[in-house]
Design a protein around this motif. Structure first.
Motif, PDB file in Angstrom:
ATOM      1  N   ASP A  49       0.879  -1.170   0.000  1.00 14.00           N
ATOM      2  CA  ASP A  49       0.000   0.000   0.000  1.00 14.00           C
ATOM      3  C   ASP A  49       0.916   1.219   0.000  1.00 14.00           C
ATOM      4  OD1 ASP A  49      -1.591   2.163   0.614  1.00 14.00           O
ATOM      5  OD2 ASP A  49      -2.687   1.186   2.223  1.00 14.00           O
ATOM      6  N   GLN A  50       0.995   1.918  -1.130  1.00 15.91           N
ATOM      7  CA  GLN A  50       1.986   2.982  -1.264  1.00 15.91           C
ATOM      8  C   GLN A  50       1.758   4.148  -0.318  1.00 15.91           C
ATOM      9  OE1 GLN A  50       1.813   3.683  -5.543  1.00 15.91           O
ATOM     10  NE2 GLN A  50       3.786   2.682  -5.747  1.00 15.91           N
ATOM     11  N   LEU A  51       0.585   4.268   0.265  1.00 20.95           N
ATOM     12  CA  LEU A  51       0.321   5.356   1.203  1.00 20.95           C
ATOM     13  C   LEU A  51       0.581   4.964   2.655  1.00 20.95           C
ATOM     14  CD1 LEU A  51      -2.890   6.965  -0.298  1.00 20.95           C
ATOM     15  CD2 LEU A  51      -0.489   7.517  -0.713  1.00 20.95           C
ATOM     16  N   ARG A  52       0.718   3.658   2.928  1.00 24.82           N
ATOM     17  CA  ARG A  52       0.942   3.226   4.306  1.00 24.82           C
ATOM     18  C   ARG A  52       2.185   2.376   4.477  1.00 24.82           C
ATOM     19  NH1 ARG A  52      -4.212   0.459   6.725  1.00 24.82           N
ATOM     20  NH2 ARG A  52      -4.269  -0.560   4.686  1.00 24.82           N
ATOM     21  N   GLY A  53       2.514   1.544   3.510  1.00 25.40           N
ATOM     22  CA  GLY A  53       3.646   0.648   3.621  1.00 25.40           C
ATOM     23  C   GLY A  53       3.260  -0.753   3.190  1.00 25.40           C
ATOM     24  N   VAL A  54       3.999  -1.757   3.684  1.00 24.69           N
ATOM     25  CA  VAL A  54       3.687  -3.147   3.385  1.00 24.69           C
ATOM     26  C   VAL A  54       2.726  -3.664   4.455  1.00 24.69           C
ATOM     27  CG1 VAL A  54       4.592  -5.483   3.227  1.00 24.69           C
ATOM     28  CG2 VAL A  54       5.841  -3.610   2.185  1.00 24.69           C
ATOM     29  N   VAL A  55       1.555  -4.100   4.026  1.00 25.91           N
ATOM     30  CA  VAL A  55       0.559  -4.664   4.936  1.00 25.91           C
ATOM     31  C   VAL A  55       0.737  -6.178   4.942  1.00 25.91           C
ATOM     32  CG1 VAL A  55      -1.899  -4.895   5.450  1.00 25.91           C
ATOM     33  CG2 VAL A  55      -1.032  -2.777   4.409  1.00 25.91           C
ATOM     34  N   VAL A  56       0.965  -6.753   6.123  1.00 20.75           N
ATOM     35  CA  VAL A  56       1.149  -8.186   6.265  1.00 20.75           C
ATOM     36  C   VAL A  56      -0.205  -8.830   6.562  1.00 20.75           C
ATOM     37  CG1 VAL A  56       2.302 -10.018   7.546  1.00 20.75           C
ATOM     38  CG2 VAL A  56       3.491  -7.856   7.124  1.00 20.75           C
ATOM     39  N   LEU A  57      -0.567  -9.811   5.733  1.00 22.30           N
ATOM     40  CA  LEU A  57      -1.803 -10.569   5.939  1.00 22.30           C
ATOM     41  C   LEU A  57      -1.412 -12.004   6.294  1.00 22.30           C
ATOM     42  CD1 LEU A  57      -3.875  -9.303   2.865  1.00 22.30           C
ATOM     43  CD2 LEU A  57      -3.887  -8.413   5.204  1.00 22.30           C
ATOM     44  N   ILE A  58      -1.805 -12.447   7.480  1.00 26.18           N
ATOM     45  CA  ILE A  58      -1.415 -13.761   7.994  1.00 26.18           C
ATOM     46  C   ILE A  58      -2.413 -14.808   7.507  1.00 26.18           C
ATOM     47  CG2 ILE A  58      -0.996 -15.138  10.055  1.00 26.18           C
ATOM     48  CD1 ILE A  58       1.028 -12.922   9.602  1.00 26.18           C
ATOM     49  N   GLY A  59      -1.895 -15.828   6.804  1.00 23.97           N
ATOM     50  CA  GLY A  59      -2.748 -16.881   6.264  1.00 23.97           C
ATOM     51  C   GLY A  59      -3.200 -17.858   7.336  1.00 23.97           C
ATOM     52  N   ARG A  60      -4.472 -18.251   7.270  1.00 22.56           N
ATOM     53  CA  ARG A  60      -5.008 -19.249   8.201  1.00 22.56           C
ATOM     54  C   ARG A  60      -4.829 -20.676   7.674  1.00 22.56           C
ATOM     55  NH1 ARG A  60      -9.680 -15.459   8.373  1.00 22.56           N
ATOM     56  NH2 ARG A  60      -9.693 -14.380  10.383  1.00 22.56           N
ATOM     57  N   GLY A  61      -4.412 -20.808   6.410  1.00 25.56           N
ATOM     58  CA  GLY A  61      -4.242 -22.131   5.822  1.00 25.56           C
ATOM     59  C   GLY A  61      -5.466 -22.649   5.115  1.00 25.56           C
ATOM     60  N   ASN A  62      -6.554 -21.867   5.093  1.00 30.80           N
ATOM     61  CA  ASN A  62      -7.783 -22.273   4.405  1.00 30.80           C
ATOM     62  C   ASN A  62      -8.174 -21.287   3.306  1.00 30.80           C
ATOM     63  OD1 ASN A  62      -8.565 -20.087   5.907  1.00 30.80           O
ATOM     64  ND2 ASN A  62     -10.250 -21.108   6.978  1.00 30.80           N
ATOM     65  N   GLY A  68      -2.103  -8.347   9.841  1.00 28.79           N
ATOM     66  CA  GLY A  68      -0.979  -8.355  10.759  1.00 28.79           C
ATOM     67  C   GLY A  68      -0.286  -7.005  10.788  1.00 28.79           C
ATOM     68  N   ALA A  69       1.033  -7.024  10.803  1.00 27.39           N
ATOM     69  CA  ALA A  69       1.821  -5.804  10.936  1.00 27.39           C
ATOM     70  C   ALA A  69       1.756  -4.947   9.673  1.00 27.39           C
ATOM     71  CB  ALA A  69       3.275  -6.169  11.239  1.00 27.39           C
ATOM     72  N   ILE A  70       2.091  -3.665   9.823  1.00 25.67           N
ATOM     73  CA  ILE A  70       2.295  -2.756   8.696  1.00 25.67           C
ATOM     74  C   ILE A  70       3.733  -2.244   8.781  1.00 25.67           C
ATOM     75  CG2 ILE A  70       1.667  -0.565   7.617  1.00 25.67           C
ATOM     76  CD1 ILE A  70      -1.167  -0.983   8.562  1.00 25.67           C
ATOM     77  N   LEU A  71       4.500  -2.421   7.705  1.00 24.42           N
ATOM     78  CA  LEU A  71       5.872  -1.933   7.649  1.00 24.42           C
ATOM     79  C   LEU A  71       5.839  -0.568   6.963  1.00 24.42           C
ATOM     80  CD1 LEU A  71       7.656  -5.237   6.581  1.00 24.42           C
ATOM     81  CD2 LEU A  71       6.920  -4.472   8.841  1.00 24.42           C
ATOM     82  N   PRO A  72       6.088   0.525   7.714  1.00 25.58           N
ATOM     83  CA  PRO A  72       5.733   1.870   7.253  1.00 25.58           C
ATOM     84  C   PRO A  72       6.777   2.536   6.373  1.00 25.58           C
ATOM     85  CG  PRO A  72       6.536   1.972   9.494  1.00 25.58           C
ATOM     86  CD  PRO A  72       6.577   0.522   9.106  1.00 25.58           C
ATOM     87  N   ILE A  73       6.819   2.154   5.102  1.00 25.51           N
ATOM     88  CA  ILE A  73       7.617   2.858   4.098  1.00 25.51           C
ATOM     89  C   ILE A  73       6.673   3.222   2.952  1.00 25.51           C
ATOM     90  CG2 ILE A  73       9.544   2.738   2.496  1.00 25.51           C
ATOM     91  CD1 ILE A  73      10.481   2.780   5.324  1.00 25.51           C
ATOM     92  N   HIS A  74       6.740   4.476   2.461  1.00 23.81           N
ATOM     93  CA  HIS A  74       5.749   4.965   1.517  1.00 23.81           C
ATOM     94  C   HIS A  74       6.328   5.155   0.109  1.00 23.81           C
ATOM     95  CE1 HIS A  74       3.509   5.561   5.131  1.00 23.81           C
ATOM     96  NE2 HIS A  74       4.332   6.489   5.568  1.00 23.81           N
ATOM     97  N   LEU A  75       5.440   5.091  -0.884  1.00 23.79           N
ATOM     98  CA  LEU A  75       5.748   5.405  -2.282  1.00 23.79           C
ATOM     99  C   LEU A  75       6.907   4.579  -2.827  1.00 23.79           C
ATOM    100  CD1 LEU A  75       5.185   9.260  -2.448  1.00 23.79           C
ATOM    101  CD2 LEU A  75       3.671   7.427  -3.193  1.00 23.79           C
ATOM    102  N   PHE A  76       6.659   3.306  -3.001  1.00 26.98           N
ATOM    103  CA  PHE A  76       7.590   2.405  -3.657  1.00 26.98           C
ATOM    104  C   PHE A  76       6.766   1.387  -4.417  1.00 26.98           C
ATOM    105  CE2 PHE A  76       6.482   0.633   0.358  1.00 26.98           C
ATOM    106  CZ  PHE A  76       6.369  -0.716   0.141  1.00 26.98           C
ATOM    107  N   GLU A  77       7.410   0.561  -5.212  1.00 27.25           N
ATOM    108  CA  GLU A  77       6.684  -0.378  -6.051  1.00 27.25           C
ATOM    109  C   GLU A  77       6.613  -1.776  -5.446  1.00 27.25           C
ATOM    110  OE1 GLU A  77       4.950   0.165  -8.802  1.00 27.25           O
ATOM    111  OE2 GLU A  77       5.356   2.292  -8.647  1.00 27.25           O
ATOM    112  N   SER A  78       7.756  -2.326  -5.039  1.00 24.62           N
ATOM    113  CA  SER A  78       7.749  -3.727  -4.628  1.00 24.62           C
ATOM    114  C   SER A  78       8.876  -4.000  -3.651  1.00 24.62           C
ATOM    115  CB  SER A  78       7.895  -4.630  -5.851  1.00 24.62           C
ATOM    116  OG  SER A  78       7.868  -5.982  -5.482  1.00 24.62           O
ATOM    117  N   PRO A  79       8.613  -4.730  -2.553  1.00 24.26           N
ATOM    118  CA  PRO A  79       9.685  -5.117  -1.638  1.00 24.26           C
ATOM    119  C   PRO A  79      10.398  -6.372  -2.127  1.00 24.26           C
ATOM    120  CG  PRO A  79       7.606  -5.930  -0.817  1.00 24.26           C
ATOM    121  CD  PRO A  79       7.294  -5.180  -2.091  1.00 24.26           C
TER     122      PRO A  79
END
Length: 211
Positions: A49-62, A68-79
């Motif tokens: 999310d270029q306005l907030r950072g990398v949003v971590v979504l934790i998989g439940r396996g189904n 989950g966490a948000i890694l706050p770096i803005h305006l980039f394309e891909s980690p």
């Protein structure tokens, strides 16, 4: 949106999660990657999310996910996602457009990350300030430690940053690449060393062979 394969080329929607606030017109949701960030052997998602950072979504396996966490770096394309400090845990390297740097978030193994380790991207003399929208991981110098390649924007370069195995990186070489947008690392000439394929925002794809 998560679509689960039902076989026979058919898919069913399992979950739709809203990440970001709109279309990628001036930024917002740009890309995503998958990795097991909490060590439960279930794939998780890292959504840019270029306005907030990398949003971590934790998989439940189904096929469903929790935020989950948000890694706050803005305006980039891909980690770039990988184990950067040899502890067997997924880490994330994010290019920072505003600071001409790369922020490395070392994973703790539970889906959370330590505060960033910041390494500066050294500009070529006389060039305009760089934008760093894309990064990729490989061992470019064969020392066993992961290294980074980071794409430049207004300086129209890609930068090789050698890692020391702790999450810190030093820029050693830079190559002209117009405005690089996507970087793929593979051994294109079968010499056992990682090469680079780089798409350019102004058109075309360039291949750099490791010497």
């Amino acid at each position: 949106m998560v679509l689960l394969n039902q076989g026979g080329g058919r898919f069913v929607r399992s979950q739709t999660l809203t990440v970001g606030i709109g279309l990628n017109l001036i930024g917002l949701v740009a890309s995503m990657d998958t990795a097991d960030v909490n060590g439960d052997h279930r794939p998780d998602l890292l959504v840019v999310d270029q306005l907030r950072g990398v949003v971590v979504l934790i998989g439940r396996g189904n096929g469903t996910f929790t935020r989950g966490a948000i890694l706050p770096i803005h305006l980039f394309e891909s980690p770039a996602v990988g184990d950067l400090n040899h502890d067997g845990i997924v880490d994330v390297a994010i290019p920072d457009t505003f600071r001409n740097s790369v922020a490395v978030f070392l994973g703790r193994g539970d889906g959370t990350f330590a505060p960033p380790i910041v390494s500066t991207v050294n500009l070529r003399p006389g060039l305009a300030p760089t934008l760093t929208p894309e990064a990729a991981i490989a061992d470019f110098n064969g020392d066993g430690d992961p290294d980074l390649i980071v794409s430049g924007g207004t300086d129209r370069m890609v930068h090789i940053m050698l890692g020391d195995g702790t999450g810190q990186f030093t820029t050693t070489e830079s190559y002209p690449a117009q405005i690089a947008r996507t970087i793929v690392v593979d051994d294109f000439n079968h010499d056992g060393r990682p090469d680079l394929a780089i798409t350019q925002a102004l058109g075309g794809t360039e291949v750099l062979l490791h010497n």
